[in-house]
Design a protein around this motif. Structure first.
Motif, PDB file in Angstrom:
ATOM      1  N   ASP A   1       6.140  13.893 -41.306  1.00 39.35           N
ATOM      2  CA  ASP A   1       6.988  13.870 -42.488  1.00 39.35           C
ATOM      3  C   ASP A   1       7.730  12.528 -42.528  1.00 39.35           C
ATOM      4  OD1 ASP A   1       8.454  14.391 -44.717  1.00 39.35           O
ATOM      5  OD2 ASP A   1       9.829  15.824 -43.769  1.00 39.35           O
ATOM      6  N   LEU A   2       7.234  11.628 -43.349  1.00 42.45           N
ATOM      7  CA  LEU A   2       7.834  10.304 -43.466  1.00 42.45           C
ATOM      8  C   LEU A   2       8.399  10.074 -44.873  1.00 42.45           C
ATOM      9  CD1 LEU A   2       5.321   8.032 -41.504  1.00 42.45           C
ATOM     10  CD2 LEU A   2       7.552   8.852 -40.750  1.00 42.45           C
ATOM     11  N   ALA A   3       8.766  11.136 -45.538  1.00 43.35           N
ATOM     12  CA  ALA A   3       9.342  11.002 -46.870  1.00 43.35           C
ATOM     13  C   ALA A   3      10.665  10.229 -46.783  1.00 43.35           C
ATOM     14  CB  ALA A   3       9.569  12.373 -47.495  1.00 43.35           C
ATOM     15  N   ARG A   4      10.784   9.198 -47.596  1.00 36.63           N
ATOM     16  CA  ARG A   4      11.962   8.327 -47.646  1.00 36.63           C
ATOM     17  C   ARG A   4      12.265   7.679 -46.283  1.00 36.63           C
ATOM     18  NH1 ARG A   4      14.614   8.670 -52.322  1.00 36.63           N
ATOM     19  NH2 ARG A   4      14.177  10.445 -53.694  1.00 36.63           N
ATOM     20  N   HIS A   5      11.220   7.453 -45.512  1.00 35.08           N
ATOM     21  CA  HIS A   5      11.404   6.807 -44.207  1.00 35.08           C
ATOM     22  C   HIS A   5      11.503   5.300 -44.400  1.00 35.08           C
ATOM     23  CE1 HIS A   5      11.040   5.914 -39.956  1.00 35.08           C
ATOM     24  NE2 HIS A   5      10.033   5.097 -40.214  1.00 35.08           N
ATOM     25  N   ASN A   6      12.569   4.703 -43.906  1.00 35.30           N
ATOM     26  CA  ASN A   6      12.778   3.248 -43.993  1.00 35.30           C
ATOM     27  C   ASN A   6      12.265   2.612 -42.700  1.00 35.30           C
ATOM     28  OD1 ASN A   6      13.614   0.624 -44.336  1.00 35.30           O
ATOM     29  ND2 ASN A   6      15.686   1.149 -44.978  1.00 35.30           N
TER      30      ASN A   6
ATOM     31  N   SER B   1       5.168  -9.256 -50.864  1.00 33.58           N
ATOM     32  CA  SER B   1       5.574  -8.286 -51.874  1.00 33.58           C
ATOM     33  C   SER B   1       4.691  -7.043 -51.839  1.00 33.58           C
ATOM     34  CB  SER B   1       5.531  -8.934 -53.270  1.00 33.58           C
ATOM     35  OG  SER B   1       6.411 -10.039 -53.346  1.00 33.58           O
ATOM     36  N   VAL B   2       3.388  -7.247 -51.652  1.00 33.04           N
ATOM     37  CA  VAL B   2       2.460  -6.115 -51.583  1.00 33.04           C
ATOM     38  C   VAL B   2       2.784  -5.230 -50.375  1.00 33.04           C
ATOM     39  CG1 VAL B   2       0.055  -5.468 -51.213  1.00 33.04           C
ATOM     40  CG2 VAL B   2       0.620  -7.272 -52.843  1.00 33.04           C
ATOM     41  N   PHE B   3       2.982  -5.843 -49.224  1.00 28.80           N
ATOM     42  CA  PHE B   3       3.294  -5.057 -48.024  1.00 28.80           C
ATOM     43  C   PHE B   3       4.665  -4.401 -48.134  1.00 28.80           C
ATOM     44  CE2 PHE B   3      -0.335  -7.032 -46.156  1.00 28.80           C
ATOM     45  CZ  PHE B   3      -0.691  -6.229 -45.084  1.00 28.80           C
ATOM     46  N   ARG B   4       5.581  -5.085 -48.775  1.00 28.78           N
ATOM     47  CA  ARG B   4       6.904  -4.486 -48.957  1.00 28.78           C
ATOM     48  C   ARG B   4       6.817  -3.254 -49.843  1.00 28.78           C
ATOM     49  NH1 ARG B   4      12.298  -7.763 -51.064  1.00 28.78           N
ATOM     50  NH2 ARG B   4      13.792  -6.078 -50.645  1.00 28.78           N
ATOM     51  N   TRP B   5       5.943  -3.287 -50.842  1.00 29.82           N
ATOM     52  CA  TRP B   5       5.737  -2.114 -51.690  1.00 29.82           C
ATOM     53  C   TRP B   5       4.991  -1.012 -50.934  1.00 29.82           C
ATOM     54  CZ3 TRP B   5       0.931  -0.264 -53.544  1.00 29.82           C
ATOM     55  CH2 TRP B   5       1.039   0.810 -54.438  1.00 29.82           C
ATOM     56  N   LEU B   6       3.996  -1.387 -50.132  1.00 28.89           N
ATOM     57  CA  LEU B   6       3.236  -0.388 -49.381  1.00 28.89           C
ATOM     58  C   LEU B   6       4.126   0.410 -48.433  1.00 28.89           C
ATOM     59  CD1 LEU B   6      -0.007  -2.390 -48.481  1.00 28.89           C
ATOM     60  CD2 LEU B   6       0.194  -0.497 -50.096  1.00 28.89           C
ATOM     61  N   PHE B   7       5.116  -0.247 -47.835  1.00 24.15           N
ATOM     62  CA  PHE B   7       5.990   0.408 -46.861  1.00 24.15           C
ATOM     63  C   PHE B   7       7.364   0.737 -47.454  1.00 24.15           C
ATOM     64  CE2 PHE B   7       2.846  -1.671 -44.241  1.00 24.15           C
ATOM     65  CZ  PHE B   7       2.641  -0.784 -43.201  1.00 24.15           C
ATOM     66  N   ASP B   8       7.447   0.808 -48.769  1.00 29.35           N
ATOM     67  CA  ASP B   8       8.720   1.128 -49.416  1.00 29.35           C
ATOM     68  C   ASP B   8       9.152   2.551 -49.047  1.00 29.35           C
ATOM     69  OD1 ASP B   8      10.760   0.343 -51.608  1.00 29.35           O
ATOM     70  OD2 ASP B   8      10.057   2.335 -52.231  1.00 29.35           O
ATOM     71  N   ALA B   9      10.466   2.731 -48.855  1.00 28.38           N
ATOM     72  CA  ALA B   9      10.983   4.039 -48.421  1.00 28.38           C
ATOM     73  C   ALA B   9      10.824   5.099 -49.492  1.00 28.38           C
ATOM     74  CB  ALA B   9      12.457   3.905 -48.023  1.00 28.38           C
ATOM     75  N   ASP B  10      10.904   4.736 -50.756  1.00 30.67           N
ATOM     76  CA  ASP B  10      10.858   5.723 -51.840  1.00 30.67           C
ATOM     77  C   ASP B  10       9.473   5.879 -52.447  1.00 30.67           C
ATOM     78  OD1 ASP B  10      13.640   6.229 -51.668  1.00 30.67           O
ATOM     79  OD2 ASP B  10      14.045   4.410 -52.832  1.00 30.67           O
TER      80      ASP B  10
END
Length: 303
Positions: A153-158, A129-138
């Motif tokens: 520029d990695l804004a909203r990058h999935n 869960s922590v890593f999923r939040w760290l790499f969240d797109a938003d």
């Protein structure tokens, strides 16, 4: 006569002590394994599962189906590559951390050990869960930090749109959870290296890399082999990290053998096919265990 009786009874004591553990393992692991083997040679559907009837025998049909499927071999190759990368990073990072702990002051070593134990105690669900939040797109911190670099520029990058990037995140989660075991175990092995041997090598003009290769490595090799083999066995069966990082709906590009077996069994309802995949996975893991035992025995003979 009493001495002879004592000698006869003494060899039985170890077997009596280990007997309850062996019995528990047989009951807990033996029955499910036998049931899985039997299921892989049958053709169970929902009708037999919920109706309570015996499924028909299919012989080797399930194995012919999966071994003749190109996607199965793709998953096998992906699992092997994933395992190799995770094990390599785990061992290298663990060895680096162990050598760092070996060189720092005692209080710094205690802090590092405390952090490692905390990471080790963290449940897989929490870490994922922590890593999923760290790499969240938003709202991901990683995207925000990297976007502050010039030209990035990695804004909203999935990260999970591309399987290579997605597996990079999953590898990070797996290595994060495996690092404490490797580091603490290798640190204990480094503590067994006689300091006078390393000092003598340095006085003879050996460089740091040469000292490690010819003095330190031969001493810690048995532990290093054990850590490497156990990490390979554990990483080969990774399931929770992928399942949790993909929200319980992993795409086919993220299938490893454990995920593939679970999907076939409980999502597609091909219970016998999933059992066959699981059995093949167990056979591969047993092969890894045999390699581990041979390496340990060979290392013992060398030593």
């Amino acid at each position: 006569m009493s001495a002879d009786r004592g000698r006869r009874r003494r060899p039985l004591l170890p077997y009596l002590l280990i007997g309850p553990t062996v019995l528990a393992l047989v009951l807990v692991l033996g029955y499910p394994l036998v049931d899985m083997v039997v299921l892989s040679f049958q053709d169970m559907t929902r009708e037999q599962l919920f109706g309570g009837t015996s499924p028909p025998w299919a012989g080797l049909d399930q194995f012919r189906r999966i071994l003749g499927d190109g996607f199965f071999w793709t998953v096998v190759a992906r699992t092997v590559l994933f395992t190799a990368v995770c094990v390599a990073l785990t061992v290298l990072c663990g060895l680096f951390t162990a050598r760092l702990m070996h060189r720092v002051s005692p209080w710094v070593r205690a802090v590092i050990a405390g952090v490692l134990v905390t990471v080790w105690a963290m449940p897989v669900m929490v870490a994922s869960s922590v890593f999923r939040w760290l790499f969240d797109a938003d709202y991901g911190v990683v995207n925000w930090l990297l976007s502050n670099l010039p030209g990035v520029d990695l804004a909203r990058h999935n990260w999970f749109t591309n399987p290579w990037q997605g597996f990079t995140v999953i590898v990070a989660v797996v290595v994060w959870g495996s690092l404490p075991f490797a580091a603490i175990t290798l640190r204990a092995a480094l503590a067994q290296v006689p300091p006078e041997l390393e000092e003598s090598a340095v006085l003879d003009g050996a460089r740091s890399l040469q000292v490690f290769r010819h003095v330190t490595l031969p001493v810690i090799r048995p532990v290093l082999v054990m850590v490497t083999t156990l990490s390979a066995i554990w990483d080969f069966g990774v399931f929770n990290q992928i399942w949790l990082m993909r929200g319980g709906q992993p795409e086919r590009e993220y299938y490893l053998l454990g995920v593939y077996s679970f999907i076939e069994s409980f999502a597609v309802n091909r219970y016998s096919t999933g059992a066959a995949i699981a059995l093949v996975t167990v056979v591969l893991l047993l092969a890894g265990s045999v390699v581990h035992l041979r390496q340990m025995l060979r290392t013992g003979e060398i030593e």
